[in-house]
Write a protein that holds these residues in place. Sequence first.
Motif, PDB file in Angstrom:
ATOM      1  N   THR A  78      31.657 -11.638  49.665  1.00 34.98           N
ATOM      2  CA  THR A  78      31.427 -12.909  50.371  1.00 34.98           C
ATOM      3  C   THR A  78      29.939 -13.208  50.460  1.00 34.98           C
ATOM      4  OG1 THR A  78      33.156 -12.028  51.780  1.00 34.98           O
ATOM      5  CG2 THR A  78      32.287 -14.175  52.371  1.00 34.98           C
ATOM      6  N   GLU A  79      29.136 -12.181  50.636  1.00 38.60           N
ATOM      7  CA  GLU A  79      27.685 -12.372  50.731  1.00 38.60           C
ATOM      8  C   GLU A  79      27.084 -12.771  49.388  1.00 38.60           C
ATOM      9  OE1 GLU A  79      25.841 -12.270  53.375  1.00 38.60           O
ATOM     10  OE2 GLU A  79      27.230 -11.407  54.825  1.00 38.60           O
ATOM     11  N   PHE A  80      27.525 -12.094  48.327  1.00 38.99           N
ATOM     12  CA  PHE A  80      26.870 -12.293  47.031  1.00 38.99           C
ATOM     13  C   PHE A  80      27.414 -13.493  46.258  1.00 38.99           C
ATOM     14  CE2 PHE A  80      25.947  -7.591  47.371  1.00 38.99           C
ATOM     15  CZ  PHE A  80      24.600  -7.775  47.593  1.00 38.99           C
ATOM     16  N   ALA A  81      28.688 -13.854  46.488  1.00 39.06           N
ATOM     17  CA  ALA A  81      29.338 -14.876  45.662  1.00 39.06           C
ATOM     18  C   ALA A  81      28.518 -16.166  45.628  1.00 39.06           C
ATOM     19  CB  ALA A  81      30.747 -15.139  46.167  1.00 39.06           C
ATOM     20  N   GLY A  84      24.977 -16.180  49.995  1.00 44.68           N
ATOM     21  CA  GLY A  84      24.799 -16.335  51.444  1.00 44.68           C
ATOM     22  C   GLY A  84      23.841 -15.299  52.013  1.00 44.68           C
ATOM     23  N   ILE A  85      23.795 -14.129  51.393  1.00 41.87           N
ATOM     24  CA  ILE A  85      22.953 -13.050  51.904  1.00 41.87           C
ATOM     25  C   ILE A  85      21.478 -13.428  51.860  1.00 41.87           C
ATOM     26  CG2 ILE A  85      22.709 -11.820  49.694  1.00 41.87           C
ATOM     27  CD1 ILE A  85      23.173  -9.233  51.504  1.00 41.87           C
ATOM     28  N   GLN A  86      21.097 -14.276  50.877  1.00 35.57           N
ATOM     29  CA  GLN A  86      19.691 -14.689  50.829  1.00 35.57           C
ATOM     30  C   GLN A  86      19.332 -15.519  52.061  1.00 35.57           C
ATOM     31  OE1 GLN A  86      17.916 -17.918  48.590  1.00 35.57           O
ATOM     32  NE2 GLN A  86      16.990 -16.416  47.251  1.00 35.57           N
ATOM     33  N   ALA A 163      24.678  -2.496  47.426  1.00 34.67           N
ATOM     34  CA  ALA A 163      23.728  -2.299  46.334  1.00 34.67           C
ATOM     35  C   ALA A 163      24.175  -2.979  45.049  1.00 34.67           C
ATOM     36  CB  ALA A 163      23.525  -0.805  46.085  1.00 34.67           C
ATOM     37  N   CYS A 164      25.489  -3.170  44.885  1.00 35.83           N
ATOM     38  CA  CYS A 164      25.992  -3.765  43.644  1.00 35.83           C
ATOM     39  C   CYS A 164      26.398  -5.201  43.892  1.00 35.83           C
ATOM     40  CB  CYS A 164      27.191  -2.983  43.124  1.00 35.83           C
ATOM     41  SG  CYS A 164      26.877  -1.248  42.935  1.00 35.83           S
ATOM     42  N   LYS A 165      25.749  -6.117  43.185  1.00 35.86           N
ATOM     43  CA  LYS A 165      26.066  -7.535  43.401  1.00 35.86           C
ATOM     44  C   LYS A 165      27.429  -7.884  42.846  1.00 35.86           C
ATOM     45  CE  LYS A 165      21.611  -9.326  44.195  1.00 35.86           C
ATOM     46  NZ  LYS A 165      20.456 -10.066  43.801  1.00 35.86           N
ATOM     47  N   ASN A 166      27.881  -7.121  41.868  1.00 33.50           N
ATOM     48  CA  ASN A 166      29.182  -7.394  41.280  1.00 33.50           C
ATOM     49  C   ASN A 166      30.253  -6.573  42.000  1.00 33.50           C
ATOM     50  OD1 ASN A 166      31.476  -7.462  39.656  1.00 33.50           O
ATOM     51  ND2 ASN A 166      30.251  -7.763  37.816  1.00 33.50           N
TER      52      ASN A 166
ATOM     53  N   ALA B  86      22.021 -21.353  49.301  1.00 32.36           N
ATOM     54  CA  ALA B  86      22.666 -20.089  49.626  1.00 32.36           C
ATOM     55  C   ALA B  86      23.596 -20.332  50.801  1.00 32.36           C
ATOM     56  CB  ALA B  86      21.612 -19.043  49.978  1.00 32.36           C
ATOM     57  N   PHE B  87      24.886 -20.045  50.612  1.00 29.83           N
ATOM     58  CA  PHE B  87      25.860 -20.336  51.670  1.00 29.83           C
ATOM     59  C   PHE B  87      27.077 -19.442  51.489  1.00 29.83           C
ATOM     60  CE2 PHE B  87      26.452 -23.017  48.008  1.00 29.83           C
ATOM     61  CZ  PHE B  87      27.811 -22.932  47.758  1.00 29.83           C
TER      62      PHE B  87
END
Lengths: 241, 251
Positions: A78-81, A84-86, A163-166, B86-87
Amino acid sequence: MILQIEAKKCKRTGFLPAVLLAACAASAFPILNMLVRAETFTAMAGTPFDILTDANWQMMAMLNMVLVICGACLMYHTEFADNGIQKMDVLPVRAGSLFFGKFVLLVLALCGMLLLETAVLTGCAAHWFPAYTWTFSETLQSAGFQLILTLPTVMLMLWVASACKNMWVSLGIGVILVFVMTILPQDSTVLQLFPFNTPYKTLATVQGAGDVPLFLGICGAETVAFGLFEFVFLQIRRWYA
Amino acid sequence: MNMIETQNLCKAYGDFTAVSDLNLHIQKGRVYGFLGPNGAGKSTTMKMFLGLTNPTSGSFQIDGKHYPADRVAILKEVGSFIEAPAFYGNLSGEENLEIIRRILGLPKSSVREALELVGLTQFRKRAAKKYSLGMKQRLGLAGALIGRPPILILDEPTNGLDPVGIHEIRTLIRSLPKQYDCTVLVSSHLLSEVELMADDIGILNHGRLLFEGTANDLKIRARDEGYPTDNLEEIFLAMIDEDNRKRGAGQ
Ligand SMILES: Nc1ncnc2c1ncn2[C@@H]1O[C@H](COP(=O)(O)OP(=O)(O)OP(=O)(O)O)[C@@H](O)[C@H]1O
Ligand SMILES: [Mg+2]
């Protein structure tokens, strides 16, 4: 507050259904086992709760770990998709609070599962062994022990997921770790203290060997160590981002 | 007074220098246009300001605060939008802003305000992953503008917007310093765009600052250096071209 936010982010990700599904599957296992082979177990000597735990915990612990792996992967996916984490990284919160929030959330989910599972084990024992008198403290002790033994796995898995974006890479690593730990020889104590291996241990077997303080201590230390590891990792990553 | 100031700021990735010896002076209450071709190092500089990446050497202050010691204090004052929006795709636009609002500790009304500011009120209940490109961009902007931060760092904020949207956002950025005395650092590839929005201009090429000053300063400098034109866009292109030629000769 950070916990509320992390819980909110899990909306519509399938996190809650995954927890419920895993909890149901793990709790159904001992019931099915008893429905099919009750005589085998009622004929055994020993404490009913321990008999049932011995018979079922391998499978149940495996399901718990699958939930930990899927939960960690889902949360970080959810963060990387959509990156959002940025956005979270440029908001005024201390480094690592996002990770910590996810850890607490996953531990709470696991807590619920373990309570349900030990309750079902106790229920089965009470139902199929009429002579068995169960106590709350015994059930809770068992659930608490399993929780602490699973903490290093949660922490390590969350680190891998962060650590893994995928997501598929972290999912793969998690599954491989579970697999490797089950095929490694189980006779060395050191190996048994590894994350992804400790959750299989039951309170009764560890008590029998007199290793309770050892397991609790090592698992506690591993949890703290992996947590610090994540913190250092976040600092180092800033140099390469 | 300088709101953002850098001293010999450098960022290297391995042996590649993305930003070298940058000395920026971004004054309070003004819009600073950060201009440069692809790969000039604009985003990298902005990422350093936001603590997304560490400088290799040099230092910077934002509102007198130093990185990394005051990272959290700096981020409290800065609203930002870097590269792409970013969202959280699984959450609606409103829920996305609600998360930011909670972390910043803003009043409940600020979410509605931010949505109105970027024209997303109508679509606030829709899942953000189902937004169009421009709507995502607007959501990103709303996330930067929410709570009216005293400093705004916007990386190509008009990317992917329709002409009406571009005009709206430009007008909005232009009006912000007057509205509540904030400082804006905005990057772009187009001098024509920067000229419309910015009070000051900084031109970056291959990580080095070629020019810093107002549009008028740029014209004066162009005349002094004998560029044949009065058109800012052409001056910009000629400057970049000249710098690239010098670099080519130096290597
Ligand atoms: N993580 C990284 N590792 C290695 N090189 C990087 C990294 N991030 C950026 N770079 C390089 O740094 C240089 C500057 O990149 P940057 O994104 O800052 O350019 P930019 O000015 O924002 O360009 P654009 O206008 O295309 O957005 C580029 O050459 C890029 O390849
Ligand atoms: Mg860029």
